[in-house]
Design an enzyme around this catalytic site. Structure first.
Site, mmCIF file in Angstrom:
data_model
loop_
_atom_site.group_PDB
_atom_site.id
_atom_site.type_symbol
_atom_site.label_atom_id
_atom_site.label_comp_id
_atom_site.label_asym_id
_atom_site.label_seq_id
_atom_site.Cartn_x
_atom_site.Cartn_y
_atom_site.Cartn_z
ATOM 1 N N ASP A 88 0.858 -1.187 0.000
ATOM 2 C CA ASP A 88 0.000 0.000 0.000
ATOM 3 C C ASP A 88 0.895 1.238 0.000
ATOM 4 O O ASP A 88 1.633 1.485 0.952
ATOM 5 C CB ASP A 88 -0.909 -0.019 1.239
ATOM 6 C CG ASP A 88 -1.893 1.141 1.292
ATOM 7 O OD1 ASP A 88 -1.718 2.124 0.551
ATOM 8 O OD2 ASP A 88 -2.845 1.067 2.091
ATOM 9 N N ALA A 136 -0.916 4.160 -8.778
ATOM 10 C CA ALA A 136 -1.605 5.454 -8.797
ATOM 11 C C ALA A 136 -3.092 5.269 -8.504
ATOM 12 O O ALA A 136 -3.653 4.196 -8.733
ATOM 13 C CB ALA A 136 -1.434 6.133 -10.157
ATOM 14 N N TYR A 191 -7.791 14.756 -10.149
ATOM 15 C CA TYR A 191 -6.797 13.739 -10.490
ATOM 16 C C TYR A 191 -5.530 14.388 -11.049
ATOM 17 O O TYR A 191 -4.418 14.077 -10.618
ATOM 18 C CB TYR A 191 -7.385 12.763 -11.511
ATOM 19 C CG TYR A 191 -6.352 11.898 -12.184
ATOM 20 C CD1 TYR A 191 -5.715 10.879 -11.496
ATOM 21 C CD2 TYR A 191 -6.011 12.111 -13.523
ATOM 22 C CE1 TYR A 191 -4.754 10.088 -12.117
ATOM 23 C CE2 TYR A 191 -5.059 11.317 -14.146
ATOM 24 C CZ TYR A 191 -4.434 10.310 -13.444
ATOM 25 O OH TYR A 191 -3.483 9.548 -14.062
#
Length: 283
Positions: free
Chosen positions: A40, A62, A127
């Site tokens: 993670d 990502a 984003y």
């Protein structure tokens, strides 16, 4: 040729990471592959283990849900920005170089020419902002780094524009595709081979743009796909403004790739042949 071909790949199960894993292994790289749930990006101890694995760190991990990031920007920022900065800090302390994957979404898409690496980013989505902050954080960390911006990617191991397009067409309904978004369809196999080529020699520091050669609109891409597959589809052009979305998209995603071509000492292959091969192999 590098004396030690060792790579630690973050995000190894994703669309790009899966192809890079396979291609790098064939090229003789010794690989440590990491991804969820065992790895993670937001957990500092996981990043420490990744850096300790040795070799060149390639970060394909990502948060990529462009729409969801608009209503939940914090998870995107944790993965795409904060974690990348932490990775850079750890890499600097250990002397490990980092190749980091970024995106055309760092730009607003308003230029009337292809983007070069020195153009100032101006993202228009949550984003895109998270990815731009990640680039800045990595640079600020002081580690040896290469930022590779890619665009319009497709591959066998993830959801992409082509799959969505074919799904809509096979449902038998008319298909509308925007003709005012322009870029370069880029296979993840092409990106993977290019990464391996770049890393064969001295580590390439700085920012590089990578996309297949040539440019096409999303509508033109759809025409090519249906023509290649011999599909009779009621295909119609439209504008981005006809499809209101939570996240804004750059209309101009064209990349100038002269810098990476100079580093590779070769041109990047045009977009049609890799796309045709992909369609032949997967459909």
């Amino acid at each position: 040729m590098r004396g030690s071909k060792q790579m630690t790949l973050l995000g190894a199960k994703g669309m790009l990471g899966s192809d890079l894993t396979a291609i790098a292994a064939k090229r003789g790289w010794s690989l440590t592959t990491l991804d969820l749930p065992e790895f993670d990006m937001t957990q500092i101890e996981h990043l420490e283990r990744a850096v300790a694995a040795g070799g060149i760190l390639v970060n394909c991990a990502a948060y990529t849900n462009v729409e969801k990031a608009e209503s939940e920007p914090e998870p995107a920022d944790r993965v795409n920005a904060q974690a990348v900065g932490q990775l850079g800090d750890l890499a600097r302390k250990s002397g490990v170089p980092v190749l980091h994957i970024s995106t055309d979404f760092v730009f607003d898409g308003t230029l009337d020419r292809p983007y070069v690496e020195t153009d100032t980013p101006n993202p228009v989505s949550a984003y895109g902002r998270s990815k731009w902050r990640g680039e800045q954080a990595l640079a600020a960390s002081g580690c040896r780094h290469c930022i590779l911006r890619i665009e319009w990617t497709y591959g066998r191991h993830g959801v992409n524009f082509i799959q969505k397009l074919l799904g809509a067409a096979r449902a038998g309904n008319p298909v509308r595709v925007v003709d005012d978004q322009v870029g370069s369809p880029t296979a993840t196999t092409l990106v993977s081979r290019t990464i391996c080529d770049l890393l064969e020699n001295d580590f390439p520091e700085g920012v590089f743009h990578l996309a297949a050669g040539g440019y096409v609109s999303r509508y033109g891409m759809a025409q090519f796909i249906f023509d290649t597959l011999g599909m009779q589809v009621d295909l119609n052009p439209c504008k981005t403004s006809d499809f209101p979305t939570a996240a804004k998209r750059p209309l101009n995603s064209r990349f100038n790739c002269h810098k990476i071509e100079a580093a590779l000492n070769r041109s990047i292959e045009p977009w049609k042949e890799p796309l045709s091969n992909y369609l032949t192999e997967t459909q």
